[in-house]
Design an enzyme around this catalytic site. Structure first.
Site, PDB file in Angstrom:
ATOM      1  N   GLU A 132       0.851  -1.273   0.046  1.00 31.10           N
ATOM      2  CA  GLU A 132      -0.218  -0.199   0.029  1.00 31.10           C
ATOM      3  C   GLU A 132       0.715   1.265   0.037  1.00 31.10           C
ATOM      4  O   GLU A 132       0.588   2.333  -0.568  1.00 31.10           O
ATOM      5  CB  GLU A 132      -0.861  -0.079   1.197  1.00 31.10           C
ATOM      6  CG  GLU A 132      -1.816   1.238   1.565  1.00 31.10           C
ATOM      7  CD  GLU A 132      -3.105   1.267   0.473  1.00 31.10           C
ATOM      8  OE1 GLU A 132      -4.041   1.908   0.975  1.00 31.10           O
ATOM      9  OE2 GLU A 132      -2.879   0.851  -0.780  1.00 31.10           O
ATOM     10  N   THR A 184      -4.780   8.652  -5.887  1.00 25.52           N
ATOM     11  CA  THR A 184      -4.612   9.067  -4.613  1.00 25.52           C
ATOM     12  C   THR A 184      -3.518  10.263  -4.323  1.00 25.52           C
ATOM     13  O   THR A 184      -3.642  11.025  -3.326  1.00 25.52           O
ATOM     14  CB  THR A 184      -4.018   7.975  -3.537  1.00 25.52           C
ATOM     15  OG1 THR A 184      -5.243   6.706  -3.739  1.00 25.52           O
ATOM     16  CG2 THR A 184      -3.958   8.306  -2.103  1.00 25.52           C
TER      17      THR A 184
END
Length: 313
Positions: A132, A184
């Site tokens: 991640e 993101t």
């Protein structure tokens, strides 16, 4: 008992829940990624197949969250064997439903099964975070609920920092994801680097209000807290197409609150019944259809299981 091949599923997630930037998240029923992991004779990690990504995800094992997470797991095990990973993306990329977290989690859960599950589900968190981190840094607001299910308070990146929260019985959700991508990194770049003391006081008060409401099962109080974000939504609202119209349409059909799912562009509505969530999902989708923008809508609930093993042999 160890296996040579394992398949797993990891659910979509929604982070932040309005006011809880980087510290709150929940897992979603009905959407997710699958992965098949198996050992191979070569000592390398090979991503042999990716479906559902329109060719956008990297196959380089050093640049894909799935293989980076797997590599962290293998290093911990001290194993030099190679892996073959097949990834089936059921989640749209850069959409605010935890696509990168799901890729990391589903691969690690399948890999843990290959070894006969030497680690508990909670102990897999550090490996998933390594993947991640490639996309959004070391924070577990998507990884934790994806891995463990439910609604989670994420006070850090260690197992001890993850706290499950109550799920009200009448909590239903409606989601809509317009077909645009908001990476993101782009969504984080517009966030303010500083907030004023009054804003800090307001925001911490609303987070406390939201967690208290979860414990009491008070959806009205949850809704009031979720829509009183003074940090993330004001900064990101301009990235969300037709946010005000989606919110208006959702509330006209009975939604209690509408908030941005993670980094967006997914918008999530809090509802108090399945029938309401179904109407709200349809209404939100129509807002985009009327403006000639394709979208995906879903009426759903909180996924309580998290990532699961589907098959192993």
């Amino acid at each position: 008992m160890s296996f040579s091949r394992a398949e797993a599923f990891a659910p979509a997630t929604v982070a932040n829940l309005g006011v809880g930037f980087d510290i709150l998240g929940l897992a979603i029923e009905g959407m997710g990624d699958r992965a098949i992991v198996e050992f191979q004779e070569s000592s390398k990690i090979l991503i042999s197949k990716i479906e559902g990504d329109a060719g956008k995800l990297p196959r380089d094992p050093k640049k894909n969250v799935a293989s980076v997470s797997a590599s962290a797991f293998l290093e911990r095990m001290g194993d030099k064997r190679g892996l073959r990973i097949e990834l089936f993306k059921g989640l749209p990329l850069s959409s605010g439903v935890g696509s990168s977290a799901a890729s990391a989690v589903v691969t690690v859960v399948a890999l843990n099964k290959l070894y006969g599950e030497p680690f508990s589900r909670e102990q897999l968190l550090p490996f998933c975070l390594e993947g991640e981190a490639l996309v959004s840094g070391y924070h577990a607001d998507n990884v934790a609920p994806c891995l463990l299910g439910g609604i989670t308070l994420v006070a850090g990146i260690t197992v001890e920092a993850i706290q499950p929260l109550p799920i009200p019985d009448n909590l239903h959700l409606a989601l809509v994801t317009p077909e645009i991508a908001i990476p993101t990194a782009e969504a984080r770049a517009v966030m303010p680097s500083h907030v004023s003391l009054p804003t800090l006081i307001h925001q911490t008060g609303k987070v406390a209000r939201l967690i208290d409401a979860l414990h009491r099962g008070d959806l009205q109080a949850m809704a009031e807290a979720m829509e009183n974000d003074l940090v993330a939504e004001p900064a990101r609202a301009s990235l969300m197409p037709h946010l005000q119209y989606v919110r208006k349409a959702a509330k006209a059909c009975g939604a209690l609150a509408v908030f941005i799912g993670g980094a967006g562009p997914t918008l999530c509505a809090l509802c108090d019944a399945k029938s309401v969530a179904e109407k709200v999902a349809g209404a939100m989708k129509r807002v985009y259809s009327e403006r000639e923008l394709e979208s995906r809508a879903l009426s759903t609930r909180v996924d309580r299981r998290g990532s699961i093993v589907i098959n192993a042999e």
